[in-house]
Design an enzyme around this catalytic site. Structure first.
Site, PDB file in Angstrom:
ATOM      1  N   GLU A  50       0.810  -1.221   0.000  1.00 15.79           N
ATOM      2  CA  GLU A  50       0.000   0.000   0.000  1.00 15.79           C
ATOM      3  C   GLU A  50       0.840   1.266   0.000  1.00 15.79           C
ATOM      4  O   GLU A  50       0.406   2.313  -0.472  1.00 15.79           O
ATOM      5  CB  GLU A  50      -0.970   0.006   1.181  1.00 15.79           C
ATOM      6  CG  GLU A  50      -2.122  -0.995   1.057  1.00 15.79           C
ATOM      7  CD  GLU A  50      -1.767  -2.384   1.561  1.00 15.79           C
ATOM      8  OE1 GLU A  50      -0.580  -2.644   1.850  1.00 15.79           O
ATOM      9  OE2 GLU A  50      -2.689  -3.227   1.663  1.00 15.79           O
ATOM     10  N   PHE A 112     -11.825  -7.599  13.763  1.00 22.66           N
ATOM     11  CA  PHE A 112     -10.738  -8.015  12.874  1.00 22.66           C
ATOM     12  C   PHE A 112     -10.378  -6.903  11.891  1.00 22.66           C
ATOM     13  O   PHE A 112     -11.244  -6.360  11.224  1.00 22.66           O
ATOM     14  CB  PHE A 112     -11.136  -9.288  12.124  1.00 22.66           C
ATOM     15  CG  PHE A 112     -10.058  -9.759  11.173  1.00 22.66           C
ATOM     16  CD1 PHE A 112      -8.810 -10.148  11.651  1.00 22.66           C
ATOM     17  CD2 PHE A 112     -10.287  -9.787   9.799  1.00 22.66           C
ATOM     18  CE1 PHE A 112      -7.810 -10.558  10.786  1.00 22.66           C
ATOM     19  CE2 PHE A 112      -9.289 -10.199   8.930  1.00 22.66           C
ATOM     20  CZ  PHE A 112      -8.059 -10.589   9.424  1.00 22.66           C
ATOM     21  N   GLN A 113      -9.112  -6.584  11.816  1.00 24.35           N
ATOM     22  CA  GLN A 113      -8.574  -5.551  10.919  1.00 24.35           C
ATOM     23  C   GLN A 113      -9.200  -4.189  11.130  1.00 24.35           C
ATOM     24  O   GLN A 113      -9.418  -3.437  10.185  1.00 24.35           O
ATOM     25  CB  GLN A 113      -8.679  -6.000   9.453  1.00 24.35           C
ATOM     26  CG  GLN A 113      -7.808  -7.223   9.187  1.00 24.35           C
ATOM     27  CD  GLN A 113      -7.549  -7.470   7.721  1.00 24.35           C
ATOM     28  OE1 GLN A 113      -8.409  -7.223   6.876  1.00 24.35           O
ATOM     29  NE2 GLN A 113      -6.369  -7.990   7.408  1.00 24.35           N
ATOM     30  N   LYS A 162     -17.628  -0.892   5.750  1.00 25.53           N
ATOM     31  CA  LYS A 162     -18.021  -1.845   4.719  1.00 25.53           C
ATOM     32  C   LYS A 162     -19.520  -1.819   4.423  1.00 25.53           C
ATOM     33  O   LYS A 162     -19.944  -1.931   3.271  1.00 25.53           O
ATOM     34  CB  LYS A 162     -17.599  -3.259   5.149  1.00 25.53           C
ATOM     35  CG  LYS A 162     -17.808  -4.291   4.054  1.00 25.53           C
ATOM     36  CD  LYS A 162     -17.160  -5.621   4.386  1.00 25.53           C
ATOM     37  CE  LYS A 162     -17.322  -6.573   3.212  1.00 25.53           C
ATOM     38  NZ  LYS A 162     -16.710  -7.876   3.481  1.00 25.53           N
ATOM     39  N   MET A 484      24.227   9.048   2.552  1.00 32.42           N
ATOM     40  CA  MET A 484      24.014  10.308   3.249  1.00 32.42           C
ATOM     41  C   MET A 484      24.254  10.150   4.748  1.00 32.42           C
ATOM     42  O   MET A 484      24.798  11.045   5.399  1.00 32.42           O
ATOM     43  CB  MET A 484      22.598  10.823   2.978  1.00 32.42           C
ATOM     44  CG  MET A 484      22.346  12.214   3.504  1.00 32.42           C
ATOM     45  SD  MET A 484      23.522  13.422   2.863  1.00 32.42           S
ATOM     46  CE  MET A 484      22.650  14.050   1.439  1.00 32.42           C
TER      47      MET A 484
HETATM   48  C1  LIG Z   1      12.271   5.687   5.336  1.00 34.44           C
HETATM   49  C2  LIG Z   1      13.532   6.370   5.704  1.00 34.44           C
HETATM   50  N1  LIG Z   1      14.347   5.829   6.641  1.00 34.44           N
HETATM   51  C3  LIG Z   1      15.507   6.436   6.964  1.00 34.44           C
HETATM   52  C4  LIG Z   1      15.884   7.615   6.376  1.00 34.44           C
HETATM   53  C5  LIG Z   1      17.196   8.304   6.763  1.00 34.44           C
HETATM   54  N2  LIG Z   1      18.088   8.361   5.601  1.00 34.44           N
HETATM   55  C6  LIG Z   1      18.253   9.471   4.850  1.00 34.44           C
HETATM   56  S1  LIG Z   1      19.297   9.265   3.569  1.00 34.44           S
HETATM   57  C7  LIG Z   1      19.599   7.669   4.017  1.00 34.44           C
HETATM   58  C8  LIG Z   1      20.535   6.831   3.198  1.00 34.44           C
HETATM   59  C9  LIG Z   1      19.987   6.481   1.869  1.00 34.44           C
HETATM   60  O1  LIG Z   1      20.805   5.533   1.245  1.00 34.44           O
HETATM   61  P1  LIG Z   1      20.746   5.308  -0.313  1.00 34.44           P
HETATM   62  O2  LIG Z   1      19.350   5.153  -0.758  1.00 34.44           O
HETATM   63  O3  LIG Z   1      21.687   4.211  -0.687  1.00 34.44           O
HETATM   64  O4  LIG Z   1      21.242   6.702  -0.890  1.00 34.44           O
HETATM   65  P2  LIG Z   1      22.701   7.358  -0.876  1.00 34.44           P
HETATM   66  O5  LIG Z   1      22.715   8.381   0.200  1.00 34.44           O
HETATM   67  O6  LIG Z   1      23.685   6.273  -0.632  1.00 34.44           O
HETATM   68  O7  LIG Z   1      22.825   7.969  -2.217  1.00 34.44           O
HETATM   69  C10 LIG Z   1      18.888   7.335   5.156  1.00 34.44           C
HETATM   70  C11 LIG Z   1      18.962   6.023   5.839  1.00 34.44           C
HETATM   71  C12 LIG Z   1      14.984   8.161   5.426  1.00 34.44           C
HETATM   72  N3  LIG Z   1      15.220   9.323   4.815  1.00 34.44           N
HETATM   73  N4  LIG Z   1      13.830   7.516   5.092  1.00 34.44           N
END
Ligand SMILES: Cc1ncc(C[n+]2csc(CCOP(=O)(O)OP(=O)(O)O)c2C)c(N)n1
Ligand SMILES: [Mg+2]
Lengths: 578, 162
Positions: A50, A112-113, A162, A484
């Site tokens: 979803e 349920f749900q 529903k 990042m």
């Molecule tokens: C759902 C979610 N969880 C955690 C984060 C924190 N976060 C921001 S950037 C990042 C790393 C992303 O890694 P990747 O997709 O490999 O991108 P890169 O920075 O390596 O280009 C994280 C964990 C987020 N933005 N969203």
């Protein structure tokens, strides 16, 4: 003819011009799914989670300006839609989420749900409805679309027990000509006195900057922005969400501002004497420390949402109004005014910006240089992508370094082409959002630039792409790490990579793409990059997953110095602080 | 500074929760809250007291105004206004009856119940008068205390209606 609640819903959605329903069935939604089976106007897109449905509907909305619609069942279906709602809410995207609910008489019994969808979603929606009478469904749909798309747009939830879609209970379909709500008057026109003051300030400015955000795109006001700056000749900086509204190839464009904004954009903001903020909200990723923000500037702030004005930074001249109407009024006033822009001052100001650009601006020709290192630079991937697509693609993205590299190096010249989760920063957004865009514009190139971390958060949607034949191009900027996060750990945590690497356990993305029936390509050398991209884009009717291994040590620069820094305090490279 | 915010809101399911939730969501506290349907009953009037700077309250009222079900919002504390609160008290130290009655007299104190075990009284006044009265009675001498929260209204001809 009388219709059941489910059929009323279909009819009402059709009358709103809905073409696609992104959804996933389940018990509480089954009457609705049976109604879907009985009609032909709407195509249902069966996602694999979803979250994917909400992001796909959101991507559709961002690309087209029309509300996207997601349909989920109660309980787990509804909770899986929450991340997508929050994502849309933070970026003011008109998204409609219809959730099935348990039967009315079971509500409150932990049946349920059952989950309280209205309660859970309350802080992340613009509004929500629970259907109490089936015959209200058409009115509620009309109101929901009106609320989602008007004023400052935002997501709306409609929770349908529903029994309200019971196929044996029939009602008359009614649609009103116009929606009016006594408690909601979204159309606000700018105050003429404020427009006069703004015009006077802008015309007498010596160092003006236009700081334009996503509101310009949402308010469909990019043409007015361009027209305004034909007169003002001021440097224009965009937020992450604004990119594409003002053409990147225009000489007055400074690039993105903020955390990873360009040197010249951030310096321009810090040294400005007048800042015209349009449809932007002075987010902490822009201002850095608010008390140190733009110390010499008078602030003019145009926004449709009065609560955005003077929330973080006090506005000297607040203008509450639709962005488009406000800019039209401003242009008119400027043309009528006896004052003229100070050409000499502007020339030297724009000259100063060029000097900053020359000193520490981004290098957009990295892809032409022979690199010392064998590894591909992530920036080069984006530059090659820009040239391979001639800058015309719809580009979705996830969250991380790769997202910032796209914002910095893919030059967007048209609005609604750059589709990313700015406010919430939702990893997993890119692929499903690209599905929504591709369905809206099947003839256009749609690219998802992602990271090996983010793509795994909604990777299951590769299956949806197969089912509906969506030939998206996925560019996976693979640095084998949560880049990042690692960058922050490099800068603030002495390089202690706590839970940000997983190089040994990454999947073989080529095989993974192939197992879903798509094409996978892997690139490790720069000499193969352009060839591979061209090959991928030549495969018009296939989804191609291009897995590009890049230098894992690259950081995104510039980067604002935080905490306690201003907008002029930036890391320019790993060792140079400006 | 203490503020009284008056809100006219559609009498629809979930509407009250949106207002209350917003205070929490935006990091503000509700000190007291009173709500009830008025006139034709299609909408309610809420009185919310909170504390905050002028900027805080401006942000709160702007945010409340954004709630779709909210028809109108006013910060009564911006101008002259009436502020009243209604209380019910119960005490069982019957020998204090005379003293308490005397304290509550200027607040329209009324005896609602009196028997061999307890006395129940009501009173009306500004929140500060109510505070003073309760202090004078002594908190320890009451077994129960119910407060309506502040109700507010603009002074003079200024009105808040739909
Ligand atoms: C759902 C979610 N969880 C955690 C984060 C924190 N976060 C921001 S950037 C990042 C790393 C992303 O890694 P990747 O997709 O490999 O991108 P890169 O920075 O390596 O280009 C994280 C964990 C987020 N933005 N969203
Ligand atoms: Mg990565």
């Amino acid at each position: 003819m009388k219709l059941s609640g489910g059929d009323l819903l279909m009819r009402a959605l059709k009358d709103e011009g809905v073409k696609f329903l992104f959804g996933y069935p389940g018990g509480a939604a089954l009457h609705i799914y049976d109604a879907i089976f009985r009609q032909k106007a709407l195509q249902h897109i069966l996602v694999r989670h979803e979250q994917g449905a909400t992001h796909a509907a959101d991507g559709y909305s961002r690309a087209t300006g029309k509300p996207g619609v997601a349909l989920v069942t109660s309980g787990p279906g509804a909770t899986n839609a929450i991340t997508g709602l929050a994502t849309a809410y933070m970026d003011s995207i008109p998204l409609i989420v219809i959730s099935g609910q348990v039967q009315s008489h079971l509500i409150g019994t932990d049946s349920f749900q059952e989950t309280d969808m209205i309660g859970i979603s309350r802080p992340i929606v613009k509004h929500s409805f629970i259907v109490q009478n089936a015959e209200d469904i058409p009115r509620i749909i009309q109101e929901a679309f009106y609320i989602a798309t008007s004023g400052r747009p935002g997501p709306v939830v409609i929770d349908i027990p529903k029994d309200k879609t019971d196929p044996s209970k029939l009602f008359q379909y009614k649609r009103s000509k116009q929606v009016t709500l006594r408690s909601y008057q979204p159309r606000v026109l700018p105050h003429p006195g404020q427009i006069k003051k703004a015009a006077k300030n802008l015309l007498s400015a010596e160092r003006p900057v236009i700081y334009a955000g996503g509101g310009v795109i949402l308010g469909d006001a990019h043409k007015e922005l361009i027209a305004l700056n034909k007169i003002l000749k001021a440097p224009v900086a965009h937020t992450l969400m604004g990119l594409g509204a003002y053409p990147s190839n225009d000489k007055y464009f400074t690039g993105m501002l903020g955390m990873h904004g360009t040197y010249q954009a951030n310096m321009a903001m810090h040294n400005a004497d007048v800042i015209l903020a349009i449809g932007a909200r002075f987010d902490d990723r822009i201002t850095n420390t608010p008390s140190l923000f733009a110390p010499k500037a008078r602030i003019i702030h145009i926004d449709v949402d009065p609560a955005s004005i003077s929330k973080i930074i006090n506005a000297n001249i607040p203008i509450v109004g639709q962005v488009k109407e406000s800019l039209i009024a401003l242009i008119k006033e400027i043309k009528r005014s006896k004052l003229k822009i100070d050409s000499d001052a502007l020339e030297s100001w724009n000259g100063q910006i060029s000097t900053w650009r020359t000193k520490h601006g981004l290098n957009h020709d990295l892809y032409l240089q022979k690199t010392k290192s064998k590894m591909i630079l992530p920036q080069v991937v984006v530059q090659e992508l820009y040239h391979a697509t001639k800058g015309n693609a719809y580009v979705t993205s996830d969250v991380g370094q790769h997202q910032m590299f796209v914002a910095q190096y893919y030059h967007f010249n048209k609005p609604r082409r750059w589709i990313n989760s700015g406010g919430l920063g939702t990893m997993g957004f890119g692929l499903p959002a690209a599905m929504g865009v591709k369905l809206a514009y099947p003839k256009h190139e749609v690219v998802c630039v992602t990271g090996e971390g983010s793509i795994q958060m909604c990777i299951q949607e590769l299956s949806t792409c197969m089912q509906y034949n969506l030939p998206i191009k996925i560019i996976n900027i693979n640095n084998e790490a949560l880049g990042m996060v690692r960058q922050w750990q490099d800068m603030n945590y002495g390089g202690r990579y706590s839970a940000s690497t997983y190089a040994d356990s990454l999947p073989d993305f080529v095989k993974l793409a192939e197992s879903y029936g798509h094409v996978g390509m892997k690139v490790t050398k720069q000499s193969e990059l352009r060839k591979t991209l061209n090959k991928a884009f030549a495969m018009k009717d296939r989804l191609v997953f291009v897995d590009v291994y890049v230098d894992p040590n690259e950081h995104v620069y510039p980067m604002l110095v935080a905490p306690n820094g201003s907008m002029q305090d930036m890391w320019i490279t790993k060792n140079i602080k400006a | 500074m203490k503020r009284i915010i008056s809100i006219l809101i559609e009498n629809k399911p979930g509407a009250l929760a949106r207002v209350v939730g917003l205070f929490h969501q935006r990091g503000y506290n509700i000190e007291s809250l009173n709500v009830g349907p008025v006139f034709d009953g299609t909408y309610s009037r809420m009185s919310v007291t909170t504390r905050g700077s002028e900027n805080d309250v401006e942000q709160i009222t702007k945010q409340i105004n954004k709630i779709i079900d909210v028809i109108k919002v006013a910060d009564l504390t911006e101008g002259e206004h009436h502020e009243y609160e209604f209380i019910l008290i119960k005490f069982n130290k019957l020998k204090l009856a005379e003293k308490i009655q005397k304290i509550l007299k200027p607040l329209g104190g009324r005896m609602l119940e009196k028997n061999t075990k307890v006395i129940v009284m009501s009173a009306v006044g500004s929140s500060s008068d109510i505070e003073i009265a309760i202090k004078a009675i002594g908190r320890g001498n009451l077994v129960e205390l119910v407060r309506s929260g502040s109700l507010g209204l603009h002074e003079g001809e200024k009105v808040l209606t739909i």
